[in-house]
Design an enzyme around this catalytic site. Structure first.
Site, mmCIF file in Angstrom:
data_model
loop_
_atom_site.group_PDB
_atom_site.id
_atom_site.type_symbol
_atom_site.label_atom_id
_atom_site.label_comp_id
_atom_site.label_asym_id
_atom_site.label_seq_id
_atom_site.Cartn_x
_atom_site.Cartn_y
_atom_site.Cartn_z
ATOM 1 N N HIS A 71 39.190 59.229 89.933
ATOM 2 C CA HIS A 71 38.400 59.031 88.234
ATOM 3 C C HIS A 71 37.199 58.051 88.425
ATOM 4 O O HIS A 71 37.198 57.701 89.966
ATOM 5 C CB HIS A 71 38.985 58.704 87.635
ATOM 6 C CG HIS A 71 40.014 59.090 86.991
ATOM 7 N ND1 HIS A 71 41.603 59.469 87.489
ATOM 8 C CD2 HIS A 71 39.759 59.687 85.773
ATOM 9 C CE1 HIS A 71 42.527 60.541 86.580
ATOM 10 N NE2 HIS A 71 41.434 60.011 85.566
ATOM 11 N N LYS A 103 37.506 53.273 85.686
ATOM 12 C CA LYS A 103 38.050 53.225 85.071
ATOM 13 C C LYS A 103 39.180 51.949 84.721
ATOM 14 O O LYS A 103 39.943 51.769 85.924
ATOM 15 C CB LYS A 103 38.735 54.413 85.216
ATOM 16 C CG LYS A 103 40.218 55.006 84.334
ATOM 17 C CD LYS A 103 41.051 55.996 84.700
ATOM 18 C CE LYS A 103 41.543 56.592 84.015
ATOM 19 N NZ LYS A 103 41.904 56.916 82.751
ATOM 20 N N THR A 155 47.268 60.269 82.890
ATOM 21 C CA THR A 155 47.788 61.867 83.076
ATOM 22 C C THR A 155 48.854 61.523 84.171
ATOM 23 O O THR A 155 49.844 62.087 83.970
ATOM 24 C CB THR A 155 46.327 61.864 83.286
ATOM 25 O OG1 THR A 155 45.691 61.670 81.784
ATOM 26 C CG2 THR A 155 47.174 63.382 83.471
HETATM 27 N N1 LIG Z 1 43.212 61.444 76.371
HETATM 28 C C1 LIG Z 1 42.172 61.573 77.511
HETATM 29 O O1 LIG Z 1 41.980 63.420 77.001
HETATM 30 C C2 LIG Z 1 41.207 60.830 77.105
HETATM 31 C C3 LIG Z 1 39.428 61.342 78.380
HETATM 32 C C4 LIG Z 1 39.060 60.623 78.360
HETATM 33 C C5 LIG Z 1 39.165 59.239 78.404
HETATM 34 N N2 LIG Z 1 40.221 59.041 77.368
HETATM 35 C C6 LIG Z 1 40.079 57.363 77.150
HETATM 36 O O2 LIG Z 1 39.927 57.317 76.021
HETATM 37 C C7 LIG Z 1 39.154 55.763 75.908
HETATM 38 C C8 LIG Z 1 38.094 56.020 75.636
HETATM 39 O O3 LIG Z 1 37.256 56.529 76.650
HETATM 40 P P1 LIG Z 1 35.545 56.577 76.698
HETATM 41 O O4 LIG Z 1 34.779 56.734 77.992
HETATM 42 O O5 LIG Z 1 34.817 56.598 75.373
HETATM 43 O O6 LIG Z 1 35.067 54.172 76.615
HETATM 44 P P2 LIG Z 1 34.014 53.829 76.282
HETATM 45 O O7 LIG Z 1 32.666 54.731 76.149
HETATM 46 O O8 LIG Z 1 33.927 52.658 76.962
HETATM 47 O O9 LIG Z 1 34.265 53.611 74.797
HETATM 48 C C9 LIG Z 1 35.259 52.844 74.004
HETATM 49 C C10 LIG Z 1 34.723 52.633 72.838
HETATM 50 O O10 LIG Z 1 35.111 52.045 72.307
HETATM 51 C C11 LIG Z 1 35.133 50.345 71.286
HETATM 52 N N3 LIG Z 1 35.848 49.682 70.937
HETATM 53 C C12 LIG Z 1 36.686 48.583 71.755
HETATM 54 N N4 LIG Z 1 37.454 47.993 71.234
HETATM 55 C C13 LIG Z 1 37.538 48.321 70.480
HETATM 56 C C14 LIG Z 1 38.297 47.771 68.732
HETATM 57 N N5 LIG Z 1 39.013 47.103 68.774
HETATM 58 N N6 LIG Z 1 37.437 48.473 67.063
HETATM 59 C C15 LIG Z 1 36.748 50.078 67.799
HETATM 60 N N7 LIG Z 1 36.392 49.879 68.838
HETATM 61 C C16 LIG Z 1 36.090 49.775 70.327
HETATM 62 C C17 LIG Z 1 33.849 50.229 72.373
HETATM 63 O O11 LIG Z 1 33.060 49.665 72.103
HETATM 64 P P3 LIG Z 1 32.239 48.450 73.157
HETATM 65 O O12 LIG Z 1 31.141 49.033 73.618
HETATM 66 O O13 LIG Z 1 31.628 47.539 72.407
HETATM 67 O O14 LIG Z 1 33.481 47.546 73.749
HETATM 68 C C18 LIG Z 1 33.266 51.802 72.973
HETATM 69 O O15 LIG Z 1 32.329 52.174 72.362
HETATM 70 C C19 LIG Z 1 39.844 55.002 77.263
HETATM 71 O O16 LIG Z 1 40.813 54.413 77.046
HETATM 72 C C20 LIG Z 1 39.614 56.207 77.964
HETATM 73 O O17 LIG Z 1 40.920 56.227 80.137
HETATM 74 C C21 LIG Z 1 40.837 59.917 77.320
#
Ligand SMILES: NC(=O)c1ccc[n+]([C@@H]2O[C@H](COP(=O)([O-])OP(=O)(O)OC[C@H]3O[C@@H](n4cnc5c(N)ncnc54)[C@H](OP(=O)(O)O)[C@@H]3O)[C@@H](O)[C@H]2O)c1
Length: 240
Positions: free
Chosen positions: A135, A139, A146
């Site tokens: 990744h 991360k 996964t």
């Molecule tokens: N299931 C899947 O297939 C899949 C695929 C990709 C990613 N993911 C996972 O999905 C999550 C998000 O990934 P990403 O790449 O989008 O990360 P990201 O760009 O860092 O986005 C996370 C967002 O959540 C916000 N956040 C943090 N704490 C919060 C809270 N208490 N309430 C509301 N919002 C909050 C962050 O705000 P700030 O920037 O202000 O902290 C940021 O805007 C991660 O855990 C990642 O590992 C899952």
């Protein structure tokens, strides 16, 4: 049929932005609210009355946010990393108390779901398995949810046979399956499952090259959560 409203938690993140655009373009779902860090989720849930909530925040927050959603009568879809089977079982119990459902999806890609099915099927015959997951640098969780799920699927499929567990101790091992986690700039999300046997090696590989990979699975997961009983683990539940 009218579209179902979804509260998106973590809406301004990479996945949250992608999900909001996807829902806005869909005929089945609409975005009821975009929740960001610092917002009061409970207040927003009371104001919106949406039936569905989608959590895409940060590893460590998924279970807490799903609990809040369920406590407000909202069906959760958790894409956030770090919610394991045990946490899902706790959410499942809470959902059933309230006659609700939801789904925890460590990986929203259909291709990854199929890869795990294929690897589990092969592991019954090739029990010596190792996983290499790669990744992007930064991360938060390692090994990824996964890869842990793949390891659990392989362990289930090979039953009592311990496969590679009999070998030397590894840095990471889930359910007896060693996992090698690589974090480097230039990577997106990649997984290889190597199944070794005398004189042959069977390799399964999946690469995500853009976030669009998660779109079809995300819509399937929301559709599943809208009517299921209890909280399921993994996208496979939405395909059956
Ligand atoms: N299931 C899947 O297939 C899949 C695929 C990709 C990613 N993911 C996972 O999905 C999550 C998000 O990934 P990403 O790449 O989008 O990360 P990201 O760009 O860092 O986005 C996370 C967002 O959540 C916000 N956040 C943090 N704490 C919060 C809270 N208490 N309430 C509301 N919002 C909050 C962050 O705000 P700030 O920037 O202000 O902290 C940021 O805007 C991660 O855990 C990642 O590992 C899952």
């Amino acid at each position: 049929m009218s579209s179902l409203a979804v509260v998106v938690v973590g809406a301004s993140g990479r996945m949250g932005t992608f999900a909001c655009d996807l829902l806005a373009a869909s005929t089945d779902f609409t975005v009821a609210a975009r929740v960001e860090r610092g917002d009061d989720l409970s207040v927003i849930l009371r104001e919106t009355h949406a039936p569905l909530g989608l959590d895409l925040t940060r590893a460590g927050l998924g279970e807490e946010h799903a609990r809040t959603l369920l406590e407000h009568g909202v069906r959760p879809v958790v894409g956030t990393s770090g919610v394991d089977r045990e946490a899902t079982a706790r959410l499942d119990a809470l959902a059933r108390e309230r006659a609700l459902g939801g789904i925890v999806v460590p990986n929203l890609s259909l291709g990854m779901c199929l890869l795990q099915e294929a690897a589990a099927s092969a592991a019954a015959w090739f029990p010596d398995a190792e996983i290499v997951e790669k990744h992007r640098a930064g991360k938060v969780d390692s090994p990824s949810s996964t890869a842990r799920m793949t390891a659990e699927r392989i362990a289930e499929a090979r039953g009592d046979h311990n496969g590679a567990e009999a070998g030397p101790a590894r840095e990471f091992s889930v359910a007896g399956v060693p996992i090698h986690a690589v974090r480097l700039p230039g990577l997106e999300a990649h997984q290889e499952i190597l199944l070794g046997s005398t004189g042959e090696l069977l390799t399964f590989r999946h690469d995500v090259t853009s976030r669009e990979a998660y779109g079809p699975g995300l819509l399937l997961a929301l559709g599943h959560a809208a009517s299921c009983d209890g909280v399921a683990y993994g996208l496979g539940a939405a395909l059956r």
